[in-house]
Write a protein that holds these residues in place. Structure first.
Motif, PDB file in Angstrom:
ATOM      1  N   SER A   1       0.853  -1.167   0.000  1.00 55.86           N
ATOM      2  CA  SER A   1       0.000   0.000   0.000  1.00 55.86           C
ATOM      3  C   SER A   1       0.898   1.228   0.000  1.00 55.86           C
ATOM      4  O   SER A   1       2.100   1.137   0.236  1.00 55.86           O
ATOM      5  N   VAL A   2       0.312   2.344  -0.246  1.00 55.11           N
ATOM      6  CA  VAL A   2       1.089   3.574  -0.367  1.00 55.11           C
ATOM      7  C   VAL A   2       0.731   4.510   0.768  1.00 55.11           C
ATOM      8  O   VAL A   2      -0.442   4.816   0.979  1.00 55.11           O
ATOM      9  N   LYS A   3       1.723   4.965   1.493  1.00 52.69           N
ATOM     10  CA  LYS A   3       1.502   5.994   2.502  1.00 52.69           C
ATOM     11  C   LYS A   3       1.876   7.341   1.919  1.00 52.69           C
ATOM     12  O   LYS A   3       2.927   7.501   1.304  1.00 52.69           O
ATOM     13  N   HIS A   4       1.001   8.293   2.108  1.00 53.19           N
ATOM     14  CA  HIS A   4       1.180   9.623   1.549  1.00 53.19           C
ATOM     15  C   HIS A   4       1.581  10.586   2.665  1.00 53.19           C
ATOM     16  O   HIS A   4       0.948  10.620   3.726  1.00 53.19           O
ATOM     17  N   TYR A   5       2.622  11.384   2.394  1.00 49.34           N
ATOM     18  CA  TYR A   5       3.095  12.372   3.356  1.00 49.34           C
ATOM     19  C   TYR A   5       3.046  13.746   2.697  1.00 49.34           C
ATOM     20  O   TYR A   5       3.323  13.878   1.504  1.00 49.34           O
ATOM     21  N   PRO A   6       2.703  14.779   3.422  1.00 51.01           N
ATOM     22  CA  PRO A   6       2.704  16.124   2.841  1.00 51.01           C
ATOM     23  C   PRO A   6       4.106  16.523   2.377  1.00 51.01           C
ATOM     24  O   PRO A   6       5.109  16.152   3.002  1.00 51.01           O
ATOM     25  N   ASP A   7       4.155  17.281   1.289  1.00 50.99           N
ATOM     26  CA  ASP A   7       5.449  17.797   0.840  1.00 50.99           C
ATOM     27  C   ASP A   7       5.500  19.304   1.117  1.00 50.99           C
ATOM     28  O   ASP A   7       4.830  19.801   2.026  1.00 50.99           O
ATOM     29  N   VAL A   8       6.256  20.037   0.352  1.00 55.42           N
ATOM     30  CA  VAL A   8       6.530  21.436   0.619  1.00 55.42           C
ATOM     31  C   VAL A   8       5.263  22.298   0.508  1.00 55.42           C
ATOM     32  O   VAL A   8       4.383  22.051  -0.320  1.00 55.42           O
ATOM     33  N   ILE A   9       5.182  23.293   1.366  1.00 50.27           N
ATOM     34  CA  ILE A   9       4.079  24.257   1.304  1.00 50.27           C
ATOM     35  C   ILE A   9       4.257  25.134   0.068  1.00 50.27           C
ATOM     36  O   ILE A   9       5.291  25.782  -0.120  1.00 50.27           O
ATOM     37  N   LYS A  10       3.243  25.167  -0.770  1.00 50.99           N
ATOM     38  CA  LYS A  10       3.318  25.924  -2.020  1.00 50.99           C
ATOM     39  C   LYS A  10       2.653  27.291  -1.898  1.00 50.99           C
ATOM     40  O   LYS A  10       3.031  28.245  -2.591  1.00 50.99           O
ATOM     41  N   SER A  11       1.650  27.384  -0.993  1.00 51.76           N
ATOM     42  CA  SER A  11       0.984  28.670  -0.789  1.00 51.76           C
ATOM     43  C   SER A  11       0.240  28.623   0.541  1.00 51.76           C
ATOM     44  O   SER A  11       0.067  27.551   1.135  1.00 51.76           O
ATOM     45  N   TRP A  12      -0.203  29.793   0.980  1.00 52.57           N
ATOM     46  CA  TRP A  12      -0.973  29.852   2.221  1.00 52.57           C
ATOM     47  C   TRP A  12      -1.878  31.069   2.177  1.00 52.57           C
ATOM     48  O   TRP A  12      -1.685  31.987   1.374  1.00 52.57           O
ATOM     49  N   LYS A  13      -2.883  31.074   3.055  1.00 45.56           N
ATOM     50  CA  LYS A  13      -3.745  32.245   3.177  1.00 45.56           C
ATOM     51  C   LYS A  13      -4.340  32.295   4.583  1.00 45.56           C
ATOM     52  O   LYS A  13      -4.393  31.286   5.289  1.00 45.56           O
ATOM     53  N   LYS A  14      -4.788  33.478   4.955  1.00 47.56           N
ATOM     54  CA  LYS A  14      -5.439  33.698   6.242  1.00 47.56           C
ATOM     55  C   LYS A  14      -6.843  34.215   5.981  1.00 47.56           C
ATOM     56  O   LYS A  14      -7.050  35.117   5.170  1.00 47.56           O
TER      57      LYS A  14
END
Length: 797
Positions: free
Chosen positions: A11-24
């Motif tokens: 099975s494949v475990k998915h992990y977050p990668d680099v933050i590409k954008s953000w907002k408030k």
């Protein structure tokens, strides 16, 4: 992504990668990676919600655990950008979010780590079931302890344990049996004197590992749903407990009689047997308020019916008991007998209110009535219908309802199959998502019905299964335990754990449900039960037809049991005040020592001692024939309740444990309020309130809350708060009293007992007027005075 093996399949475990954008957006922050979105919601300066959209799409933001009354109240917050992290700050904490993988580190304002991700959030597809398995892993800090998670029958500190939430009918469970009946996905962490909490609001099967698999890693995960959890910063554990209750909702005050003694058995039958039990309590002058009817009171186990043979005139029967001070509590299970001639079944089928299998057929299973169908309590229309069914019971005089078998339990197959469908307030889900809230919503609907039809009197509900937030409408008990000394020990740790998990109104089946205790075990259990918010004896049918009543074990044991039930009733004003603190502020009624003195490492693994309210410390006797017991007293000064012997805290002491006593201590400086003797709540009006005051040299504060004990006048200001302040020294005792309120209590005097004076008293000064102490005012070193209720200051010197 990472390839791992699971049960021999890839099975494949998915992990977050680099933050590409953000907002408030207001008090919400969003961080976007290739697949994952992290939402950070600042609920308050100490409560932060973290929510992840695993594949870029959030699920419906809906909760059966979070109260609708939760208000956002941040004082000061914002965001800063750094080279490697984003920093969200409040006036209490700082949250650092790594740019390259979303991993979080939470610190206090001085930079001390409170909680830190290891791998943090990750997920994989649940290939055999559908949906996703979602994970969160965190580093365990040096010396970290873990508490909470409801009724787990194991040591209070969960370090090194793995536990699971999936409501289960665990008949005759043992120490470390898991899972059990309730599903409370909330835990505490404590390290370096810093306390925090995590509430993982997910109703699927959830698991928590506190260093069992990897000793330096804590993890929690669910087999479906969303990674959605609230982080709560203390730093005091009691502050965390109160904040958790702010999230999941506060209890309402119960009727005062519900804090009295309850007697139950499977089953008292017929009505004459119940009347016989009731008469014995009054004849023997053993206080009792509530009598229960188990499933045999029904006609063929059909809910909302009465046995024509055993209970032919329920209204007359209940009124006769009510005239003698008893309140009737009856059992109601979720299984509705499949009987075309049974009106409740007809309505259930006609209105399409039953749970269904995946092919559309009603979910059928065998329970006590035989073949049954089951209401879908996740449907608000069904909950409204169910609430309406209680009108007949309340018109017959019933004052409380006991919901059982609602994990839900089904004979032979254990519970519902996973393909059963549920409305889930408009979402249409499988039983995988609804299982852990089925009994929770049944008790909610029950409470709504009782509240409506008993108005203006307050309802009483007790449920076996529950999810976070059930304290808003129900009490619980620890389930089908056994008549063993191990289960007496378990009763104590389970009720402590439930209390700090938001559900203080809890107790165990005193004496054990399965088996027969001897007189010593029953007596020791009564002593513990006297200090649990719910005090109920309950037992099962057995071959010898043994009745587990307070007088069943002979005169010697009956006298001691009576003494402790009487003690329970004398302490009702103290217990009710403690319940008011719980209802008003979310403060746990039972407090493990780690929650009382968290900076003392000697308290972190103590299971036997706990506090009930602000002033009483209990350490029950949990072994047969025990003559002495070691008790750890936290910091402070303490009095042994039965002889006023004084002890300094922060030490382990040895105390004698004769059968007629138990280790019970009062905190120095406390004012412990008592009622005069009674046989049941409401038996008579009192002319005085008794104050037991314990000398202490530190300035201390105590409180008395009082109202009518039933109805809702207290919500319109019809209550009193009486605040006491003691500031004494070795030469004089000083007690100040401040009264605020609009409730017209019946008593006019305070009967005051002052314990532990370190000097020989000669006079007392009441509101500035000096009086000589008579010889009759001092008995065995205790000053005894009867004062008008309106007094404001008492000085003894």
């Amino acid at each position: 992504m990472q390839i791992t093996t699971s049960s021999g399949k890839y099975s494949v475990k998915h992990y977050p990668d680099v933050i590409k954008s953000w907002k408030k957006e207001g008090n919400y922050f969003y961080f976007y990676t290739t697949e994952t979105i992290l939402e950070v919601r600042v609920v308050s300066d100490k409560i932060i919600r973290f929510r992840y959209a695993a594949d870029g799409k959030f699920q419906r933001d809906f909760s059966y655990g979070v109260t609708e009354k939760l208000e956002e109240s941040p004082v000061d917050f914002g965001i800063r950008e750094w080279e490697e992290t984003f920093e969200i700050y409040t006036s209490a904490v700082r949250i650092f979010i790594a740019r390259d993988n979303l991993r979080k580190t939470i610190t206090d304002l001085e930079g001390r780590i409170i909680n830190q991700d290891e791998m943090g959030f990750h997920w994989q597809y649940y290939l055999s079931k559908g949906g996703k398995i979602i994970y969160n892993t965190k580093l365990i800090q040096e010396g970290e302890c873990f508490y909470g998670l409801g009724d787990k029958p194991t040591e209070l500190n969960l370090r090194g344990k793995r536990v699971e939430n999936y409501g289960t009918d665990a008949y005759g469970y043992l120490k470390d049996t898991d899972p059990l009946y309730r599903n409370i996905p909330f835990y505490y962490g404590l390290h370096h004197g810093i306390g925090y909490g995590i509430f993982f609001d997910n109703t699927f099967r959830t698991l928590f590992d506190f260093g069992k698999e990897r000793e330096d890693v804590c993890s929690f995960w669910a087999r479906g749903g969303e990674m959605n959890y609230y982080f709560i910063y203390g730093p005091e554990l009691m502050q965390v407990a109160e904040a958790y209750t702010r999230i999941t909702g506060s209890a309402e005050l119960p009727p005062l009689w519900a804090l009295g003694y309850h007697q139950c058995r499977w089953s008292y039958y017929p009505d004459t047997k119940v009347q016989e039990i009731a008469a014995q309590f009054r004849k023997r002058q053993i206080p009792c308020d509530a009598l229960y009817l188990d499933i045999d009171y029904m006609e063929g186990f059909r809910c909302f019916t009465w046995s024509k043979e055993g209970f032919p005139e329920p209204e007359k029967f209940i009124k006769g008991l009510a005239d003698d001070g008893y309140k009737m509590v009856v059992i109601i299970d979720p299984g509705i007998k499949s009987d075309p001639d049974y009106e409740i079944y007809q309505e259930l089928i006609k209105n399409d209110f039953a749970c269904k299998r995946a092919d559309g057929a009603p979910m059928e299973g065998d329970v006590w009535p035989g073949k049954c169908v089951f209401p879908d309590f996740t449907d608000p229309k069904v909950r409204d219908w169910w609430a309406g069914l209680f009108r007949g019971l309340t018109e017959a005089g019933v004052r409380g309802v006991w919901n059982d078998m609602n994990e839900p339990a089904v004979f032979e197959i254990g519970s519902f199959p996973e393909d059963v469908r549920h409305d889930y307030d408009g979402e249409d889900v499988s039983h995988r998502k609804a299982h852990n809230v089925y009994g929770h919503l049944m008790s909610k609907a029950t409470a709504a019905g009782l509240k409506k039809h008993l108005m203006p009197r307050r309802p009483f509900v007790i449920t076996r299964s529950a999810y976070s937030g059930a304290q808003r409408w129900s009490s619980v008990w620890t389930g089908d335990n056994c008549s063993t000394w191990e289960h007496l020990w378990l009763a104590s740790v389970q009720c402590q754990r439930l209390s700090v998990s938001g559900i203080s109104f809890a107790g165990s089946d005193i004496g054990g449900f399965i088996g027969e205790p001897d007189g010593e075990l029953y007596t020791r259990w009564i002593q513990l039960g006297a200090f649990h918010p719910l005090m109920r004896t309950h037992s099962a049918s057995n071959e010898t037809n043994f009745d587990q009543d307070p007088w069943s074990f002979g005169e010697e044991y009956e006298a001691i049991v009576k003494k402790f039930i009487q003690l329970r009733y004398s302490l009702l004003p103290y217990l009710y005040t403690t319940f008011w603190q719980y209802a008003a502020y979310g403060t746990p009624m039972l407090r493990p020592l780690a929650f009382v003195s968290q900076k003392d490492p000697n308290t972190h693994d103590r299971n036997h001692e706990f506090m009930m309210g602000d002033s009483l410390l209990i350490s029950h006797v949990h072994e047969a024939g025990l003559k002495q017991k070691e008790v750890y007293l936290p910091e402070g000064n303490w009095y042994y309740y039965f002889n006023d012997k004084h002890f300094e805290g922060k030490q382990l002491i040895t105390i004698d444990t004769p059968l007629e006593e138990m280790p019970l201590f009062v905190k120095a400086g406390a004012v412990v309020t008592h009622y005069p003797p009674m046989q049941y709540v409401g038996e008579k009006e009192f002319e005085e309130m008794i104050l037991h005051v314990y000398f202490g040299e530190e300035v201390t504060h105590s409180i008395l809350y009082e109202d009518a004990g039933d109805h809702y006048g207290y919500k319109n200001g019809q209550y009193n708060l009486v605040r006491f302040k003691q500031g004494s020294d070795k030469k004089q005792f000083r007690l100040k009293k401040k009264f605020v309120g609009r409730y017209n209590a019946s008593y006019r005097n305070h009967h005051v007992f002052v314990h532990g004076l370190p000097f020989t008293p000669k006079e007392y000064v009441l509101d500035g007027v000096s009086h000589a102490l008579k010889a009759t005012d001092v008995k065995n070193g205790v000053v005894e005075l009867v004062l008008e209720r309106k007094f404001e200051e008492l000085v003894i010197r």
